[in-house]
Design an enzyme around this catalytic site. Structure first.
Site, PDB file in Angstrom:
ATOM      1  N   ASN A   9       1.025 -15.549  -3.895  1.00  0.00           N
ATOM      2  CA  ASN A   9       0.497 -13.959  -3.990  1.00  0.00           C
ATOM      3  C   ASN A   9       0.058 -13.687  -5.256  1.00  0.00           C
ATOM      4  O   ASN A   9       0.553 -13.617  -6.039  1.00  0.00           O
ATOM      5  CB  ASN A   9       1.702 -13.096  -3.328  1.00  0.00           C
ATOM      6  CG  ASN A   9       1.303 -11.710  -3.518  1.00  0.00           C
ATOM      7  OD1 ASN A   9       0.088 -11.370  -3.682  1.00  0.00           O
ATOM      8  ND2 ASN A   9       2.246 -10.854  -2.892  1.00  0.00           N
ATOM      9  N   ARG A  93      -1.580 -14.467   0.527  1.00  0.00           N
ATOM     10  CA  ARG A  93      -1.758 -13.285   0.847  1.00  0.00           C
ATOM     11  C   ARG A  93      -2.965 -12.835   0.693  1.00  0.00           C
ATOM     12  O   ARG A  93      -3.440 -12.935  -0.605  1.00  0.00           O
ATOM     13  CB  ARG A  93      -0.598 -12.456   0.254  1.00  0.00           C
ATOM     14  CG  ARG A  93      -0.916 -11.058   0.609  1.00  0.00           C
ATOM     15  CD  ARG A  93       0.086  -9.995  -0.303  1.00  0.00           C
ATOM     16  NE  ARG A  93       0.027  -8.371   0.136  1.00  0.00           N
ATOM     17  CZ  ARG A  93       0.067  -7.774  -0.851  1.00  0.00           C
ATOM     18  NH1 ARG A  93       0.308  -7.819  -1.947  1.00  0.00           N
ATOM     19  NH2 ARG A  93      -0.110  -6.193  -0.329  1.00  0.00           N
ATOM     20  N   HIS A 181      -0.335  -3.659   4.434  1.00  0.00           N
ATOM     21  CA  HIS A 181       1.092  -3.907   4.562  1.00  0.00           C
ATOM     22  C   HIS A 181       1.471  -4.734   6.075  1.00  0.00           C
ATOM     23  O   HIS A 181       2.674  -4.832   6.222  1.00  0.00           O
ATOM     24  CB  HIS A 181       1.891  -2.753   4.488  1.00  0.00           C
ATOM     25  CG  HIS A 181       1.873  -2.363   3.156  1.00  0.00           C
ATOM     26  ND1 HIS A 181       2.020  -0.964   2.824  1.00  0.00           N
ATOM     27  CD2 HIS A 181       1.797  -2.738   1.880  1.00  0.00           C
ATOM     28  CE1 HIS A 181       2.072  -0.512   1.488  1.00  0.00           C
ATOM     29  NE2 HIS A 181       1.708  -1.570   0.760  1.00  0.00           N
ATOM     30  N   HIS A 208       7.637   1.137   4.936  1.00  0.00           N
ATOM     31  CA  HIS A 208       7.473   0.190   3.890  1.00  0.00           C
ATOM     32  C   HIS A 208       7.252   1.060   2.723  1.00  0.00           C
ATOM     33  O   HIS A 208       6.091   1.430   2.104  1.00  0.00           O
ATOM     34  CB  HIS A 208       6.250  -0.547   4.000  1.00  0.00           C
ATOM     35  CG  HIS A 208       5.835  -1.566   3.007  1.00  0.00           C
ATOM     36  ND1 HIS A 208       6.118  -2.951   3.161  1.00  0.00           N
ATOM     37  CD2 HIS A 208       5.516  -1.640   1.745  1.00  0.00           C
ATOM     38  CE1 HIS A 208       5.809  -3.699   1.966  1.00  0.00           C
ATOM     39  NE2 HIS A 208       5.403  -2.882   1.225  1.00  0.00           N
ATOM     40  N   ARG A 241      -1.277   5.452  -6.886  1.00  0.00           N
ATOM     41  CA  ARG A 241      -2.270   5.948  -5.923  1.00  0.00           C
ATOM     42  C   ARG A 241      -1.824   7.236  -5.394  1.00  0.00           C
ATOM     43  O   ARG A 241      -0.718   7.526  -4.977  1.00  0.00           O
ATOM     44  CB  ARG A 241      -2.435   4.827  -4.886  1.00  0.00           C
ATOM     45  CG  ARG A 241      -3.058   3.614  -5.575  1.00  0.00           C
ATOM     46  CD  ARG A 241      -3.143   2.345  -4.636  1.00  0.00           C
ATOM     47  NE  ARG A 241      -1.936   1.485  -4.757  1.00  0.00           N
ATOM     48  CZ  ARG A 241      -1.776   0.607  -3.785  1.00  0.00           C
ATOM     49  NH1 ARG A 241      -2.299   0.283  -2.794  1.00  0.00           N
ATOM     50  NH2 ARG A 241      -0.502  -0.127  -4.147  1.00  0.00           N
ATOM     51  N   MET A 284      10.027   4.635  -9.273  1.00  0.00           N
ATOM     52  CA  MET A 284      10.988   5.680  -8.485  1.00  0.00           C
ATOM     53  C   MET A 284      12.389   5.604  -9.350  1.00  0.00           C
ATOM     54  O   MET A 284      13.067   6.842  -9.422  1.00  0.00           O
ATOM     55  CB  MET A 284      11.153   5.274  -6.961  1.00  0.00           C
ATOM     56  CG  MET A 284      11.960   6.475  -6.347  1.00  0.00           C
ATOM     57  SD  MET A 284      11.414   8.147  -6.167  1.00  0.00           S
ATOM     58  CE  MET A 284      10.084   7.960  -5.130  1.00  0.00           C
ATOM     59  N   GLY A 330      12.461   1.330  -0.104  1.00  0.00           N
ATOM     60  CA  GLY A 330      13.111   1.593   1.246  1.00  0.00           C
ATOM     61  C   GLY A 330      14.676   0.578   1.481  1.00  0.00           C
ATOM     62  O   GLY A 330      15.369   1.160   2.012  1.00  0.00           O
ATOM     63  N   HIS A 332      16.136  -0.432  -1.326  1.00  0.00           N
ATOM     64  CA  HIS A 332      17.206  -0.004  -2.364  1.00  0.00           C
ATOM     65  C   HIS A 332      17.559   1.076  -2.972  1.00  0.00           C
ATOM     66  O   HIS A 332      18.482   1.482  -3.659  1.00  0.00           O
ATOM     67  CB  HIS A 332      16.755  -1.073  -3.631  1.00  0.00           C
ATOM     68  CG  HIS A 332      16.588  -2.504  -3.319  1.00  0.00           C
ATOM     69  ND1 HIS A 332      17.536  -3.122  -2.888  1.00  0.00           N
ATOM     70  CD2 HIS A 332      15.520  -3.171  -3.328  1.00  0.00           C
ATOM     71  CE1 HIS A 332      16.988  -4.616  -2.811  1.00  0.00           C
ATOM     72  NE2 HIS A 332      16.107  -4.620  -2.959  1.00  0.00           N
ATOM     73  N   GLU A 379       7.326 -10.933   3.539  1.00  0.00           N
ATOM     74  CA  GLU A 379       6.090 -11.172   3.955  1.00  0.00           C
ATOM     75  C   GLU A 379       5.880 -12.820   3.402  1.00  0.00           C
ATOM     76  O   GLU A 379       4.871 -13.432   4.163  1.00  0.00           O
ATOM     77  CB  GLU A 379       5.223 -10.420   2.825  1.00  0.00           C
ATOM     78  CG  GLU A 379       5.308  -9.047   3.202  1.00  0.00           C
ATOM     79  CD  GLU A 379       4.890  -8.034   2.169  1.00  0.00           C
ATOM     80  OE1 GLU A 379       3.808  -7.209   2.235  1.00  0.00           O
ATOM     81  OE2 GLU A 379       5.609  -8.081   0.971  1.00  0.00           O
TER      82      GLU A 379
END
Length: 398
Positions: A9, A93, A181, A208, A241, A284, A330, A332, A379
């Site tokens: 990735n 990916r 996603h 997600h 974004r 966050m 989501g 944690h 993923e």
């Protein structure tokens, strides 16, 4: 060690990798995961084994300035770790597969050329995804590669969900809602029969939530709608974004403020969202820990937009049987899950606060009309599965 598959990735300043051992009747087994980060500034390689124990952490030469140089380092490191073990294939990916690729594809020069045309639609990701493919082809020319797309899982949505309401000539040139996603959502759909069997064949909204954030509406494990659209800018508020924004605002940036296309692109991809609202951070965790009113506003807006879009997808599905939280926030952030479940109480979600604090997997009460879950995404395993399937490697169960 047995022969293995390599999953990559590639980003602008990092190269994440996973080593999966050749599968048997138990499926793929993770041997190692790691990354080369700080490419171009302070490059460093770190890795953990399949049991999450660190076994590599080293500073690299400052000459590792791009993805190609990072791949050279990784190839040498893998050879040193795994000796004569054979690389069965490399799975990548790739963020954007366009309208053509509804599933993974074995890489050829023609495929790479087609994917390069999609770079303007995913400028933060696509160039680096493709650069890694080209670097592998140069360093390991006899090793087959598979491109796995974040858009592919959504390609069977109803036509109305993919529509962008612009003139037909524009739409026929490839302007449509693609969704992203997809590898994460596909993995969640694949594990629901074991993780949450009571909702696996029903109506599920998967959240997600990470630096990139989106929602997907699943019906019987298939994507029927999602919040990301033509690009990865749409839908929910994200780390840098904006999510959904009035197109008139974009016109104003050009016509009223005289910004250039590059300035607007930078603003939309790197300076907006949580960072733009707060002026503090795109993380966050930082915002939740801050007492600044701007941080609170950013968190409130994130929750507001996500709750609103959960309602919209509930309308698309005609009701909801379950909500699944996944990805960094989501999985944690108990406070964000709590707020979203409380905002969704009107749908029938009754939160079990202690289960939520402990991280689930089920975080709703036994009597909740709509169940809520925390299910970690994977993923990389999804890419390994696709790589094995495309290259005819046995043992695809796990």
């Amino acid at each position: 060690m047995d022969d293995y598959a390599l999953v990559l990735n590639a980003g602008s300043s990092s190269l994440k990798f996973c080593v999966f051992v050749r599968p048997d009747d138990k499926g793929w087994r993770l041997e190692a995961r790691g990354q080369i980060e700080g490419i171009g500034t302070a490059p460093r390689l770190s890795a953990k084994d399949g049991n999450d124990a660190k076994f590599a952490d080293e500073t690299l030469d400052a000459g590792v300035r791009d993805g190609r140089a990072a791949l050279e380092v990784l190839a040498d490191w893998l050879k040193g770790c795994y000796g004569g073990a054979h690389i069965l294939g490399v799975g990548h990916r790739v963020v954007h597969g366009g309208a053509k690729y509804a599933g993974p594809v074995v890489v050829t020069p023609a495929v790479v050329d087609e994917l390069k045309a999609l770079v303007p639609l995913a400028p933060l990701h696509q160039p680096y995804n493709l650069a890694a493919i080209e670097a592998v082809a140069e360093r390991l020319p006899d090793v087959p590669q598979v491109a796995c797309f974040d858009t592919g899982f959504h390609r069977h949505q109803p036509a109305v969900a993919e529509l962008v309401p612009l003139p037909r000539a524009i739409r026929e040139a490839g302007v449509q809602r693609y969704g992203f996603h997809g590898l994460s959502y596909e993995y969640i759909a694949s594990v629901l029969p074991e993780a949450a069997p009571e909702i696996a064949d029903g109506r599920v909204i998967v959240a997600h939530l990470g630096s990139g954030a989106s929602l997907c509406a699943l019906w019987s494990g298939r994507s029927v709608d999602s919040t990301l659209g033509f690009t990865a800018l749409d839908g929910l508020c994200m780390g840098t974004r904006p999510g959904t924004i009035d197109p008139g605002v974009i016109l104003h940036l050009f016509q009223g403020l005289g910004l250039t296309p590059k300035e607007v692109e930078t603003m939309l991809y790197k300076q907006s969202g949580l960072l733009g609202i707060s002026g503090i951070s795109n993380d966050m965790r930082d915002l939740l820990a801050s007492d600044a009113p701007e941080a609170k506003l950013a968190v409130d807006f994130f929750v507001y937009q996500a709750a609103k879009q959960i309602g919209a997808l509930a309308a698309v599905l005609g009701g909801v049987d379950g909500i699944v939280f996944t990805a960094g926030i989501g999985e944690h952030s108990a406070p964000i899950r709590r707020r979203l479940c409380e905002a969704s109480a009107w749908l029938g979600v009754a939160l079990d606060k202690e289960a939520n604090r402990q991280g689930g997997p089920r975080i709703s009460t036994p009597g909740s009309k709509v169940s809520a879950w925390v299910i970690p995404t994977n993923e990389e395993l999804m890419i390994a599965r696709h790589t094995g399937a495309m290259l005819g490697i046995a043992g695809q169960r796990a």
